[in-house]
Design a protein around this motif. Structure first.
Motif, PDB file in Angstrom:
ATOM      1  N   LEU A  95     -41.766 -39.666 -12.759  1.00 17.01           N
ATOM      2  CA  LEU A  95     -42.973 -40.048 -13.480  1.00 17.01           C
ATOM      3  C   LEU A  95     -43.547 -41.325 -12.880  1.00 17.01           C
ATOM      4  O   LEU A  95     -42.893 -42.370 -12.859  1.00 17.01           O
ATOM      5  CB  LEU A  95     -42.662 -40.248 -14.964  1.00 17.01           C
ATOM      6  CG  LEU A  95     -41.997 -39.055 -15.668  1.00 17.01           C
ATOM      7  CD1 LEU A  95     -41.643 -39.405 -17.107  1.00 17.01           C
ATOM      8  CD2 LEU A  95     -42.898 -37.830 -15.617  1.00 17.01           C
ATOM      9  N   GLU A  96     -44.775 -41.256 -12.383  1.00 17.34           N
ATOM     10  CA  GLU A  96     -45.354 -42.379 -11.645  1.00 17.34           C
ATOM     11  C   GLU A  96     -46.312 -43.231 -12.462  1.00 17.34           C
ATOM     12  O   GLU A  96     -46.552 -44.385 -12.109  1.00 17.34           O
ATOM     13  CB  GLU A  96     -46.072 -41.855 -10.402  1.00 17.34           C
ATOM     14  CG  GLU A  96     -45.131 -41.173  -9.413  1.00 17.34           C
ATOM     15  CD  GLU A  96     -45.846 -40.689  -8.171  1.00 17.34           C
ATOM     16  OE1 GLU A  96     -47.104 -40.799  -8.136  1.00 17.34           O
ATOM     17  OE2 GLU A  96     -45.171 -40.225  -7.242  1.00 17.34           O
ATOM     18  N   GLY A  97     -46.895 -42.687 -13.500  1.00 19.50           N
ATOM     19  CA  GLY A  97     -47.854 -43.448 -14.302  1.00 19.50           C
ATOM     20  C   GLY A  97     -47.803 -43.001 -15.746  1.00 19.50           C
ATOM     21  O   GLY A  97     -47.198 -41.972 -16.076  1.00 19.50           O
ATOM     22  N   PRO A  98     -48.428 -43.746 -16.648  1.00 21.93           N
ATOM     23  CA  PRO A  98     -48.352 -43.409 -18.072  1.00 21.93           C
ATOM     24  C   PRO A  98     -48.941 -42.052 -18.409  1.00 21.93           C
ATOM     25  O   PRO A  98     -48.489 -41.392 -19.348  1.00 21.93           O
ATOM     26  CB  PRO A  98     -49.125 -44.547 -18.750  1.00 21.93           C
ATOM     27  CG  PRO A  98     -49.929 -45.193 -17.681  1.00 21.93           C
ATOM     28  CD  PRO A  98     -49.181 -44.992 -16.408  1.00 21.93           C
ATOM     29  N   GLU A  99     -49.922 -41.583 -17.621  1.00 17.17           N
ATOM     30  CA  GLU A  99     -50.493 -40.266 -17.880  1.00 17.17           C
ATOM     31  C   GLU A  99     -49.481 -39.150 -17.615  1.00 17.17           C
ATOM     32  O   GLU A  99     -49.543 -38.084 -18.256  1.00 17.17           O
ATOM     33  CB  GLU A  99     -51.735 -40.052 -17.009  1.00 17.17           C
ATOM     34  CG  GLU A  99     -52.848 -41.070 -17.250  1.00 17.17           C
ATOM     35  CD  GLU A  99     -52.682 -42.327 -16.415  1.00 17.17           C
ATOM     36  OE1 GLU A  99     -51.626 -42.466 -15.740  1.00 17.17           O
ATOM     37  OE2 GLU A  99     -53.586 -43.178 -16.422  1.00 17.17           O
TER      38      GLU A  99
END
Length: 424
Positions: free
Chosen positions: A175-179
């Motif tokens: 998971l790279e970002g909050p989205e």
């Protein structure tokens, strides 16, 4: 949007036993009786995750200073707000305690006229050389050393139940970002019977710290720094962070308005929920749960988008200027700043020490990893929700904006008010 998935001063005599019942919620006090005055220490750990930790700290002080008559009395109730209310009353009545537990950093500015300089007497060369830069700065928010930080908590942790996320086919490390979390939550909802995201909103701090972490992840540390310094004017960025929070809310438990952090965390332990965003104190419950082992049964990653950052809050003990027991208080604060005190307190509290020269083998593997992450962090942004980043009145306005937002999770309705809180 994904579908929602259910889951399961008064006067000094107030510290004596006769007055204890009237201060339920002040959290705790210690009386050191001398021929002339009482040493009075107030804290908010009479129960919960800090109870064993504060008792270990007191025991360590008694061992180091057996000549000090240091009696212990706990006042029941652990609400920090009650503690602060009691302290405020004491200060207004001109009857300060010897010391009290308080968030350091910008939060201390509200007591600027009430706290005294302890540079040299407490903050000697040893402490200055061995304290980490961030906590040391937090002890002197206006340039004068007025407190001693005891611990460091990390805010940007994403904890998860290993078995649940594996069943859902989710790799938290990817998971790279909050989205990206929205897709992960949807996978949990589609492939398991667990609640995707265990966030209880009965306690406002859980969602307040979640919002600030989303904003940090999306906008970045430089924008976050401008925000807390009242120099940020991008309302769209604030709206974007609130929009992600609205997406997350679709995966909160159906009863999120009625459950607190402890209940939400228990659902992760029981396998009834996949993820929870919390400070490192959450791991204390995991360590105490039978058959729930680190890495095998539970694990964590930095909140997506905050890799390399160590968002933090701290606890400290203060030095009131009009101190009823100045020498004993300075002796106690010097102990608080020692390696012995921090090795006793932090493993039990679920936090890492402000000093760099502690014996890391005294800490469980999870906290050893947190220490390593702190050491290698490219940034240590202070928490808004926990008082380190902004003055109390600004924090209060931001908190009110988040509280209002929980009424309808509408970014358009609340982004302007939330942004304006930081420029008041």
């Amino acid at each position: 949007m994904g579908r929602k998935h259910s889951g399961g001063r008064p006067r000094r005599s107030f510290l004596k036993a006769a007055g204890a019942a009237g201060l339920a919620g002040a959290a705790g006090c210690l009386d050191q009786l001398s021929e002339e005055q009482e040493f009075k220490m107030l804290h908010g750990w009479a129960e919960g995750d800090g109870q064993a930790a504060i008792r270990a700290l007191v025991e360590g002080f008694q061992e180091a200073h057996p000549d000090v008559d240091f009696g212990v009395q706990d006042v029941q109730g652990g609400a920090r707000d009650n503690l602060e209310s009691v302290v405020t009353t004491l200060l207004q009545d001109g009857d300060p305690p010897s010391t009290w537990q308080e968030w350091p950093g910008a939060n201390l500015l509200q007591f600027s006229g009430d706290l005294g300089d302890i540079e040299g007497d407490v903050w000697d060369d040893d402490m200055k050389e061995n304290y980490r830069e961030g906590p040391q700065a937090a002890a002197r928010p206006d340039g004068t050393y007025v407190a001693v930080p005891l611990n460091i908590h990390r805010i940007n942790n994403l904890f998860y139940n290993v078995a649940v996320v594996e069943e859902a086919g989710v790799d938290p490390e990817s998971l790279e970002g909050p989205e990206d979390l929205v897709d992960a939550f949807q996978a949990v909802a589609d492939n398991t019977d667990a609640t995707p995201f265990a966030n209880g909103t009965n306690e406002l701090f859980t969602t307040f710290q979640l919002w600030e972490t989303i904003f940090l992840a999306q906008a970045g540390p430089e924008a976050y720094d401008r925000l807390i310094n009242g120099e940020f004017d991008d309302e769209q960025a604030v709206r974007d962070s609130l929009a992600v929070l609205a997406d997350y809310s679709e995966f909160f438990p159906d009863d999120h308005f009625s459950i607190d952090f402890t209940t939400a965390n228990e659902r992760v332990i029981n396998g009834d929920a996949a993820f929870i965003h919390q400070g490192d104190w959450a791991a204390g419950a995991y360590r105490n749960a039978d058959g729930f082992e680190y890495e095998d049964d539970w694990n964590h990653v930095p909140f997506p988008g905050t890799e390399g950052l160590y968002a933090l809050n701290m606890d400290s003990f203060t030095y009131p200027a009009d101190n009823p027991t100045p020498e004993v208080t300075k002796t106690f604060l010097s102990y608080v700043g020692s390696t012995d005190a921090q090795e006793r307190f932090n493993p039990l509290k679920g936090s890492i020490p402000p000093r760099v020269d502690v014996d890391e083998s005294q800490f469980p593997p999870f906290l050893q990893q947190q220490i390593e992450d702190f050491r290698n962090a490219k940034g240590q942004p202070p928490s808004i929700a926990h008082g380190a980043a902004v003055r109390p009145e600004l924090r209060g306005e931001a908190e009110n904006a988040i509280d209002a937002y929980l009424g309808n999770f509408s970014p358009d309705d609340h982004a302007a008010d939330l942004l304006s809180a930081f420029s008041s």
